[in-house]
Design an enzyme around this catalytic site. Structure first.
Site, mmCIF file in Angstrom:
data_model
loop_
_atom_site.group_PDB
_atom_site.id
_atom_site.type_symbol
_atom_site.label_atom_id
_atom_site.label_comp_id
_atom_site.label_asym_id
_atom_site.label_seq_id
_atom_site.Cartn_x
_atom_site.Cartn_y
_atom_site.Cartn_z
ATOM 1 C CD GLU A 128 39.954 53.160 18.224
ATOM 2 O OE1 GLU A 128 39.535 52.089 18.698
ATOM 3 O OE2 GLU A 128 39.683 53.542 17.054
ATOM 4 C CG HIS A 197 44.103 42.457 18.001
ATOM 5 N ND1 HIS A 197 42.863 41.957 18.314
ATOM 6 C CD2 HIS A 197 43.883 43.430 17.078
ATOM 7 C CE1 HIS A 197 41.933 42.572 17.602
ATOM 8 N NE2 HIS A 197 42.541 43.474 16.843
#
Length: 392
Positions: A128, A197
């Site tokens: 990322e 998450h």
């Protein structure tokens, strides 16, 4: 490391070259009026000014989503926005993990690589920080990248690029660079996705100077906000809730955008203003059914713009009802609700008949067990109880 850096630079150069050349034959032609409108929107744009003036919003949102048009799920509305903007503007590209042949983790980019090629819809490694940094560099060189985080929680790995680069480079370069980048992806508390998450990154990003934040809650505003974010000269973070992708709504066939700085009036009322956004909009509307049955008349506002707040719309509502309840899924400590409550106290104190209340998620990691997960998030019964208390 040197080889990886060289490979990354080569990919970025190829990407820039690909979008600088003429469109692929696979890309459908763009009507002349759309090309003209694209040119018009580029001229006279201001980094600090609103993307879409209030008076220039194409249609009344309440009417546009219920008459004519076509039905889509929210992920399909986002996909439509990408196709329309990539067709309209060859500098728009998409970067992220599995956005290519796989079509994205929630199918927002399904079929885009076949339509626009694998350099404009660029699959990346699981890195990322690297591909977000590449997106920033692409924006500095004149592209309009849309960076997808497979899950918003993963973008914490790119926090340096988002804060020190996205938000600040326009200022630290003395205005030499603009960063017209969109960072988007799924977040929020899902269905037993576990703590890592189930992140709500609004609270992490709200303090970054130069960064704009919006949260979509319907297929209509998801498409309109994404299109406006792509056209903006600002770096924009678009928050999409993982549980809302399969919402269905009728949206217009013609081109439209939603103002990035404007709240949405969901329900008009007279007794109390309920400010909310994203998934909590639906928890609020469930609570409203019970409240109406009990004789209450709440006004519901989807703030949509998390930074900056639409204090014009919020203030008009507060002056009418004199009571405020904020409902969010973000954490209570340092969340959007805390900032919004502070802004209301600072700006509308004399209009309040009661202290503004805020319902937020608990300051704990989101549990995996479904019953415990529900217990950490605001539920409709809590909203009903809070309205009864504030109106007492």
């Amino acid at each position: 490391m040197a080889a990886a850096a060289a490979s990354l630079q080569a990919t970025a150069a190829a990407l820039h070259g690909a979008v600088s050349r003429s469109r692929s034959a696979a890309v459908p032609p763009v009507a002349r009026n759309l090309r003209v409108s694209a040119a018009v929107r580029r001229t006279g744009s201001s980094r600090a000014g609103p993307v879409v003036a209030r008076a220039a919003v194409a249609k009344d949102e309440a009417a546009s989503s219920t008459s004519g048009g076509h039905e889509v799920l929210m992920f399909e509305a986002l996909r439509e926005a990408m196709i329309e903007e990539m067709t309209l503007d060859p500098t728009v590209c998409m970067i992220g993990e599995d956005v290519g042949d796989y079509g994205g983790s929630y199918k927002v980019s399904k079929g885009l690589s076949e339509m626009f090629g694998d350099l404009r819809v660029l699959d990346t490694p699981i890195a990322e920080n690297s591909f977000t940094g590449m997106g920033v560099g692409a924006a500095m060189k004149g592209l309009r990248p849309v960076v997808e985080g497979m899950n918003m929680g993963f973008l914490l790995l790119a926090y340096n690029q988002i804060s020190n680069n996205c938000g600040m480079l326009h200022y630290t370069s003395g205005g030499q660079f603009k960063i017209p980048i969109v960072i988007r992806g799924p977040g929020g508390v899902g269905r037993q996705l576990g703590a890592e998450h189930s992140q709500r990154l609004e609270s992490y990003f709200q303090s970054i100077p130069g960064l704009q934040m919006v949260a979509c809650s319907t297929p209509y505003n998801a498409k309109g906000l994404l299109k406006a974010a792509i056209r903006s000269e600002n770096p924009v973070v678009l928050f999409e809730h993982v549980l809302l992708y399969n919402l269905k709504e009728r949206i217009p066939d013609e081109d439209y955008v939603c103002c990035l700085e404007e709240a949405e009036m969901v329900r008009r009322g007279s007794q109390v203003t309920i400010l909310t956004y994203s998934r909590m909009r639906y928890h609020v509307m469930q609570a409203v059914k019970t409240l109406v049955d009990k004789g209450y008349d709440p006004e519901v506002v989807d703030i949509r713009s998390l930074k900056p707040f639409d204090l014009h719309a919020i203030g008009n509502s507060v002056r009418k009802t004199h009571r405020v309840l904020i409902v969010e899924e973000c954490m209570r400590t340092g969340g959007i609700g805390a900032s919004l409550r502070s802004a209301i106290i600072d700006n509308f104190w004399d209009d309040l008949d009661a202290p503004p209340m805020c319902l937020s998620s608990q300051d704990v990691p989101t549990p995996y067990a479904a019953t415990l997960e529900d217990a950490t998030v605001v539920q409709p019964a809590q909203i009903v109880a809070a309205v009864e208390e504030i109106c007492r």
